[in-house]
Design a protein around this motif. Structure first.
Motif, mmCIF file in Angstrom:
data_model
loop_
_atom_site.group_PDB
_atom_site.id
_atom_site.type_symbol
_atom_site.label_atom_id
_atom_site.label_comp_id
_atom_site.label_asym_id
_atom_site.label_seq_id
_atom_site.Cartn_x
_atom_site.Cartn_y
_atom_site.Cartn_z
ATOM 1 N N LEU A 43 31.125 42.783 25.014
ATOM 2 C CA LEU A 43 31.660 42.497 26.347
ATOM 3 C C LEU A 43 30.674 42.945 27.413
ATOM 4 O O LEU A 43 30.228 44.095 27.431
ATOM 5 C CB LEU A 43 33.000 43.226 26.561
ATOM 6 N N ASP A 44 30.342 42.020 28.300
ATOM 7 C CA ASP A 44 29.542 42.309 29.484
ATOM 8 C C ASP A 44 30.514 42.621 30.614
ATOM 9 O O ASP A 44 31.209 41.726 31.118
ATOM 10 C CB ASP A 44 28.669 41.101 29.829
ATOM 11 N N LEU A 45 30.576 43.880 31.014
ATOM 12 C CA LEU A 45 31.561 44.299 32.006
ATOM 13 C C LEU A 45 31.289 43.751 33.402
ATOM 14 O O LEU A 45 32.138 43.865 34.284
ATOM 15 C CB LEU A 45 31.636 45.827 32.052
ATOM 16 N N SER A 46 30.113 43.160 33.600
ATOM 17 C CA SER A 46 29.820 42.535 34.893
ATOM 18 C C SER A 46 30.283 41.081 34.947
ATOM 19 O O SER A 46 30.229 40.446 36.006
ATOM 20 C CB SER A 46 28.322 42.610 35.195
ATOM 21 N N SER A 48 33.117 38.731 35.125
ATOM 22 C CA SER A 48 34.533 38.746 35.485
ATOM 23 C C SER A 48 35.383 37.921 34.530
ATOM 24 O O SER A 48 36.456 38.352 34.098
ATOM 25 C CB SER A 48 34.710 38.237 36.917
ATOM 26 N N ASP A 49 34.917 36.730 34.191
ATOM 27 C CA ASP A 49 35.692 35.860 33.307
ATOM 28 C C ASP A 49 35.825 36.469 31.912
ATOM 29 O O ASP A 49 36.896 36.395 31.286
ATOM 30 C CB ASP A 49 35.038 34.481 33.213
ATOM 31 N N ALA A 50 34.739 37.053 31.403
ATOM 32 C CA ALA A 50 34.778 37.660 30.070
ATOM 33 C C ALA A 50 35.725 38.852 30.040
ATOM 34 O O ALA A 50 36.472 39.052 29.073
ATOM 35 C CB ALA A 50 33.377 38.084 29.644
ATOM 36 N N VAL A 51 35.696 39.668 31.101
ATOM 37 C CA VAL A 51 36.593 40.824 31.174
ATOM 38 C C VAL A 51 38.050 40.360 31.221
ATOM 39 O O VAL A 51 38.916 40.882 30.510
ATOM 40 C CB VAL A 51 36.267 41.694 32.405
ATOM 41 N N LYS A 52 38.308 39.338 32.040
ATOM 42 C CA LYS A 52 39.678 38.821 32.157
ATOM 43 C C LYS A 52 40.171 38.266 30.826
ATOM 44 O O LYS A 52 41.308 38.546 30.403
ATOM 45 C CB LYS A 52 39.717 37.731 33.229
ATOM 46 N N SER A 88 30.638 48.652 40.543
ATOM 47 C CA SER A 88 31.074 47.255 40.659
ATOM 48 C C SER A 88 31.897 46.806 39.453
ATOM 49 O O SER A 88 32.973 46.205 39.600
ATOM 50 C CB SER A 88 29.862 46.342 40.841
ATOM 51 N N SER A 89 31.394 47.100 38.243
ATOM 52 C CA SER A 89 32.141 46.718 37.039
ATOM 53 C C SER A 89 33.441 47.500 36.929
ATOM 54 O O SER A 89 34.456 46.976 36.448
ATOM 55 C CB SER A 89 31.273 46.946 35.798
ATOM 56 N N THR A 90 33.417 48.744 37.394
ATOM 57 C CA THR A 90 34.633 49.560 37.390
ATOM 58 C C THR A 90 35.683 48.979 38.322
ATOM 59 O O THR A 90 36.876 48.917 37.978
ATOM 60 C CB THR A 90 34.296 51.004 37.808
ATOM 61 N N GLU A 91 35.248 48.524 39.495
ATOM 62 C CA GLU A 91 36.196 47.927 40.442
ATOM 63 C C GLU A 91 36.814 46.650 39.866
ATOM 64 O O GLU A 91 38.025 46.420 39.978
ATOM 65 C CB GLU A 91 35.486 47.629 41.757
ATOM 66 N N LEU A 92 35.981 45.846 39.232
ATOM 67 C CA LEU A 92 36.467 44.627 38.587
ATOM 68 C C LEU A 92 37.498 44.965 37.510
ATOM 69 O O LEU A 92 38.578 44.353 37.449
ATOM 70 C CB LEU A 92 35.286 43.875 37.971
ATOM 71 N N LEU A 93 37.189 45.941 36.685
ATOM 72 C CA LEU A 93 38.083 46.332 35.597
ATOM 73 C C LEU A 93 39.390 46.900 36.143
ATOM 74 O O LEU A 93 40.480 46.589 35.638
ATOM 75 C CB LEU A 93 37.377 47.348 34.706
#
Length: 295
Positions: A43-46, A48-52, A88-93
């Motif tokens: 998983l690439d935490l940057s 957005s679609d992959a995290v979702k 940034s990745s933390t905020e997205l998560l």
């Protein structure tokens, strides 16, 4: 309880994954980016679609966010990369966890403090002295915008390592074995903390959540032994029966990137809940270094 661990191939994430996976109360999945094995999800935490997609497929109740850039020097050298992962990745998560009603546990650091007024409670005002600390504090802030999420601050970590340099603490074993004259910092006071103990602490927290204890805001955990890097080298020497007479002490701050003097964390918010560690530092060090002794 379903749990997802980010950074599950890292120093902390491996121990958290192992500890929770062994508990039948939990169903555990882990993600990794650069060191993915058959037990982990790439998983690439940057992304957005992959995290979702990952969150929607796993549907975790709790996400433990261990992934981070944790080396202060590397953060200073590559600030954009560090900010992307730590903030940034933390905020997205955090946002996407909130959307699926999953609780995010953000792993932070004692370096959010400037080290001038220890011990620090979880309510004390942060004042980081380097970019790493500033990035982790910013990560805390984006997580705490969401009421369901919480933060766990930790100090200097060590534990089972794939190679000694994976932690600055275990790397001291090579410094001792080489027997070459070396000067180590004898100014900054640190609190070495076992990732295995942190994993046990997180397990205790999650079991309390299962029993409807509410976690919110900021919590802190730390080992109990205060020492400089110079003093820690002597502790490791004693635990591993090695000489340390080739090591000298530097009693002035001498860092390429600023470090705080003493960021001792008050962990009473967790100990008041009955959460505790089990082993003294020397026993933890000896167990984790024994596979490297004699190599």
């Amino acid at each position: 309880m379903k749990i997802l661990i980010t950074g599950a191939s890292g120093l902390l994430g491996r121990s958290v994954f192992k500890q929770l996976y062994s508990n039948p109360a939990f169903t555990v999945a882990g993600t990794a980016f650069s060191r993915v094995d058959e037990n982990l999800i790439h998983l690439d935490l940057s992304d957005s679609d992959a995290v979702k997609t990952c969150l929607q497929e796993i549907k975790p109740d709790v996400v433990i966010h261990c992934a981070a850039e944790r080396w202060p020097d590397r953060c200073a050298e590559n600030p954009d990369t560090a900010w992307q992962l730590n903030v940034s990745s933390t905020e997205l998560l955090a946002k996407q966890c909130s959307e699926i009603d999953a609780q995010l546990v953000y792993i932070s650091t004692d370096y959010v403090f400037d080290g001038t007024a220890a011990p620090y409670s979880s309510d004390d005002t942060p004042n980081p002295v380097n970019f790493y600390g500033r990035s982790k504090r910013a990560g805390e802030e984006v997580v705490l915008k969401y009421a369901n999420h919480w933060v766990l601050r930790l100090p200097w970590l060590f534990g089972p390592v794939a190679y000694l340099e994976e932690s600055g603490i275990t790397a001291l074993l090579d410094t001792l074995r080489e027997q070459k004259p070396v000067t180590l910092d004898h100014w900054a006071v640190r609190f070495p903390t076992s990732v295995e103990e942190v994993a046990e602490v997180l397990e205790q927290c999650l079991l309390k959540i299962c029993c409807n204890t509410k976690f919110e805001g900021i919590y802190q955990w730390s080992g109990d032994t205060a020492c400089t890097r110079y003093e820690l080298a002597h502790i490791i020497a004693e635990a591993c029966e090695l000489r340390a007479d080739h090591i000298s002490a530097d009693s002035e701050p001498n860092f390429s990137v600023p470090r705080p003097y003493n960021c001792q964390l008050d962990k009473s918010r967790l100990t008041d809940l009955g959460i505790q560690g089990k082993e003294p530092l020397q026993q933890q060090l000896a167990r984790n270094l024994k596979t490297f002794i004699g190599n």
